[in-house]
Write a protein that holds these residues in place. Structure first.
Motif, mmCIF file in Angstrom:
data_model
loop_
_atom_site.group_PDB
_atom_site.id
_atom_site.type_symbol
_atom_site.label_atom_id
_atom_site.label_comp_id
_atom_site.label_asym_id
_atom_site.label_seq_id
_atom_site.Cartn_x
_atom_site.Cartn_y
_atom_site.Cartn_z
ATOM 1 N N CYS A 46 0.849 -1.237 -0.028
ATOM 2 C CA CYS A 46 -0.048 -0.051 0.050
ATOM 3 C C CYS A 46 0.777 1.172 -0.096
ATOM 4 C CB CYS A 46 -0.857 0.017 1.105
ATOM 5 S SG CYS A 46 -2.067 -1.274 1.384
ATOM 6 N N TRP A 47 1.978 1.308 0.895
ATOM 7 C CA TRP A 47 2.804 2.297 0.776
ATOM 8 C C TRP A 47 3.649 2.591 -0.299
ATOM 9 C CZ3 TRP A 47 4.999 2.497 6.515
ATOM 10 C CH2 TRP A 47 3.908 3.339 7.490
ATOM 11 N N TRP A 48 4.084 1.609 -0.709
ATOM 12 C CA TRP A 48 4.937 1.419 -2.165
ATOM 13 C C TRP A 48 4.224 2.226 -3.170
ATOM 14 C CZ3 TRP A 48 6.329 -4.250 -2.613
ATOM 15 C CH2 TRP A 48 7.129 -4.865 -1.682
ATOM 16 N N SER A 49 2.847 1.754 -3.279
ATOM 17 C CA SER A 49 1.831 2.285 -4.657
ATOM 18 C C SER A 49 1.608 3.808 -4.206
ATOM 19 C CB SER A 49 0.655 1.396 -4.627
ATOM 20 O OG SER A 49 -0.370 1.339 -3.429
ATOM 21 N N ALA A 50 1.228 4.143 -2.968
ATOM 22 C CA ALA A 50 1.037 5.524 -2.703
ATOM 23 C C ALA A 50 2.068 6.527 -2.911
ATOM 24 C CB ALA A 50 0.623 5.572 -1.326
ATOM 25 N N ALA A 51 3.489 6.047 -2.418
ATOM 26 C CA ALA A 51 4.430 6.983 -2.737
ATOM 27 C C ALA A 51 4.786 7.027 -4.333
ATOM 28 C CB ALA A 51 5.729 6.498 -1.998
ATOM 29 N N LEU A 52 4.639 5.800 -5.101
ATOM 30 C CA LEU A 52 4.952 5.793 -6.336
ATOM 31 C C LEU A 52 3.974 6.697 -7.218
ATOM 32 C CD1 LEU A 52 6.871 4.870 -8.675
ATOM 33 C CD2 LEU A 52 5.399 2.648 -8.751
ATOM 34 N N ALA A 53 2.861 6.462 -6.763
ATOM 35 C CA ALA A 53 1.719 7.219 -7.695
ATOM 36 C C ALA A 53 1.647 8.758 -7.150
ATOM 37 C CB ALA A 53 0.188 6.795 -7.244
ATOM 38 N N GLY A 245 11.114 -3.116 -10.631
ATOM 39 C CA GLY A 245 12.163 -2.357 -11.540
ATOM 40 C C GLY A 245 11.551 -1.862 -12.782
ATOM 41 N N THR A 246 10.672 -2.814 -13.565
ATOM 42 C CA THR A 246 9.963 -2.660 -14.783
ATOM 43 C C THR A 246 8.961 -1.489 -14.464
ATOM 44 O OG1 THR A 246 10.263 -4.866 -15.508
ATOM 45 C CG2 THR A 246 8.706 -3.209 -16.871
ATOM 46 N N PRO A 256 17.016 7.755 -5.954
ATOM 47 C CA PRO A 256 16.515 7.468 -4.607
ATOM 48 C C PRO A 256 15.830 5.862 -4.522
ATOM 49 C CG PRO A 256 16.189 9.671 -4.704
ATOM 50 C CD PRO A 256 16.224 9.131 -6.032
ATOM 51 N N ALA A 257 14.882 5.997 -5.663
ATOM 52 C CA ALA A 257 13.912 4.618 -5.800
ATOM 53 C C ALA A 257 14.647 3.470 -6.401
ATOM 54 C CB ALA A 257 12.678 4.901 -6.781
ATOM 55 N N TRP A 258 15.802 3.736 -7.217
ATOM 56 C CA TRP A 258 16.761 2.642 -7.692
ATOM 57 C C TRP A 258 17.349 2.151 -6.475
ATOM 58 C CZ3 TRP A 258 15.020 0.237 -11.510
ATOM 59 C CH2 TRP A 258 14.409 1.063 -12.555
ATOM 60 N N LEU A 259 17.906 3.175 -5.610
ATOM 61 C CA LEU A 259 18.779 2.557 -4.239
ATOM 62 C C LEU A 259 17.909 1.914 -3.342
ATOM 63 C CD1 LEU A 259 21.365 3.076 -3.179
ATOM 64 C CD2 LEU A 259 20.653 5.010 -1.941
ATOM 65 N N ALA A 299 11.276 3.550 1.648
ATOM 66 C CA ALA A 299 11.945 4.943 1.894
ATOM 67 C C ALA A 299 12.698 5.703 0.560
ATOM 68 C CB ALA A 299 13.111 4.546 2.883
ATOM 69 N N GLY A 300 13.016 4.647 -0.214
ATOM 70 C CA GLY A 300 13.470 5.023 -1.540
ATOM 71 C C GLY A 300 12.311 5.622 -2.429
ATOM 72 N N LEU A 301 11.341 5.096 -2.483
ATOM 73 C CA LEU A 301 10.036 5.603 -3.255
ATOM 74 C C LEU A 301 9.716 6.903 -2.492
ATOM 75 C CD1 LEU A 301 8.108 2.516 -3.826
ATOM 76 C CD2 LEU A 301 9.110 3.884 -5.633
ATOM 77 N N LEU A 302 9.684 7.284 -1.162
ATOM 78 C CA LEU A 302 9.246 8.304 -0.680
ATOM 79 C C LEU A 302 10.112 9.336 -0.870
ATOM 80 C CD1 LEU A 302 6.948 9.353 1.329
ATOM 81 C CD2 LEU A 302 8.415 8.660 3.160
ATOM 82 N N ILE A 303 11.535 9.435 -0.847
ATOM 83 C CA ILE A 303 12.281 10.274 -1.099
ATOM 84 C C ILE A 303 12.151 10.655 -2.755
ATOM 85 C CG2 ILE A 303 14.875 10.692 -1.344
ATOM 86 C CD1 ILE A 303 15.237 8.628 1.213
#
Length: 309
Positions: A46-53, A245-246, A256-259, A299-303
């Motif tokens: 949930c958090w991954w998708s929220a930050a990515l979106a 990754g895709t 940051p997301a890649w890290l 954390a990477g996605l949020l940054i």
């Protein structure tokens, strides 16, 4: 029955056992609040998708509230799901050493009381869901079918972890539904990657019960893979990293997301290198460490989302 004997076998010394009122402890154990790792693992996609979106939208205005609501909703719905699982599995649980001390087979809570508690938790989850837009509400409700059928899958297939993945990864769709009001290819790739991750970590978890499961006829990927578990984890964890990754490529994320993804991948590799499938305590510790793996990715996605603004 003393409280010590009422404790769930693989959960002792936590705040429920030491500080919660005695009358409330069986219900907290039903919802697994004595073992919150599952709630975290439900929450992280949930958090991954929220930050990515939010990064895709170049808009952080909805993100803080969305993160908070997802936290409440994940804990409520994981509790409801575990209560439903314990209701449907009460006879099987009574035959497995690790689970026979759960509240229903141990006689601490009746099935009727568990159903009432299930309804209360589901109501909390619904109240959280109703804070979102209509598309997100419909998307959230659609997950209930998968949640409902999961407990029965271990009776008919060696791949119940796939169905668990479908349920526990649903949050990878919810962030996009809430913030962008759509589910696109990026969301679907994130969802698929999360499913592969869930299959991997729940295979590790299932090795705790592999011997008892074999005796009572319960199926799992742990039993299916057996001594080939390490090779299977390389496949599923590898697929998870590639698919996520895709999704990142399509979303146009920054470093940051890649890290975060690299740290996530290193953690998964560490799990495989440490795992000994004949050591139940080690299996449990490695399974629980997936919270840390997921938080590194978040954390990477949020940054990244903050940097895009």
């Amino acid at each position: 029955m003393s409280d010590a004997s009422a404790r769930v076998a693989d959960s002792t010394g936590n705040w429920v056992d030491t500080h919660a009122p005695l009358w409330l402890r069986p219900y907290l154990r039903l919802s697994r609040l004595d073992r919150p790792i599952g709630s975290w693992l439900l929450l992280l996609p949930c958090w991954w998708s929220a930050a990515l979106a939010a990064g895709v939208a170049h808009d952080l205005s909805q993100l803080p509230l969305t993160i908070a609501l997802f936290f409440l909703g994940a804990f409520a719905m994981r509790g409801a799901g575990c209560t439903w699982n314990d209701i449907t599995d009460r006879d099987l649980d009574a035959r497995v050493e690790r689970t026979r001390s759960r509240p229903i087979p141990a006689g601490q809570v009746s099935v009727r009381q568990a159903l009432i508690f299930l309804a209360a938790q589901a109501l909390v989850g619904l109240l959280v869901l109703l804070q979102f837009n209509r598309f997100a509400v419909i998307t959230g409700i659609a997950s209930l079918l998968v949640v409902a059928i999961y407990p029965f899958m271990k009776r008919i297939t060696y791949w119940p972890q796939v169905v668990l993945g479908l349920a526990f990864s649903w949050g990878a769709l919810m962030g996009f539904a809430v913030i962008l009001q759509r589910i696109d290819a990026t969301a679907l790739l994130l969802y698929a990657g999360s499913i592969a991750w869930v299959i991997g970590y729940d295979t590790i978890y299932a090795h705790q019960d592999a011997e008892d499961d074999a005796l009572i006829g319960v199926k799992s990927t742990a039993r299916l893979f057996g001594t080939r578990t390490h090779e299977a984890l390389v496949v599923f964890y590898g697929v998870a990293v590639v698919l996520i990754g895709t999704a990142f490529l399509l979303a146009g994320v920054h470093w940051p997301a890649w890290l975060g993804l690299a740290a996530f991948a290193v953690h998964l590799a560490w799990q495989i290198s440490r795992l000994k499938i004949d050591d139940p305590l080690l299996c449990l510790r490695i399974f629980k460490s997936n919270r840390d793996a997921g938080l590194l990715l978040f954390a990477g996605l949020l940054i990244d989302a903050v940097m895009r603004i």
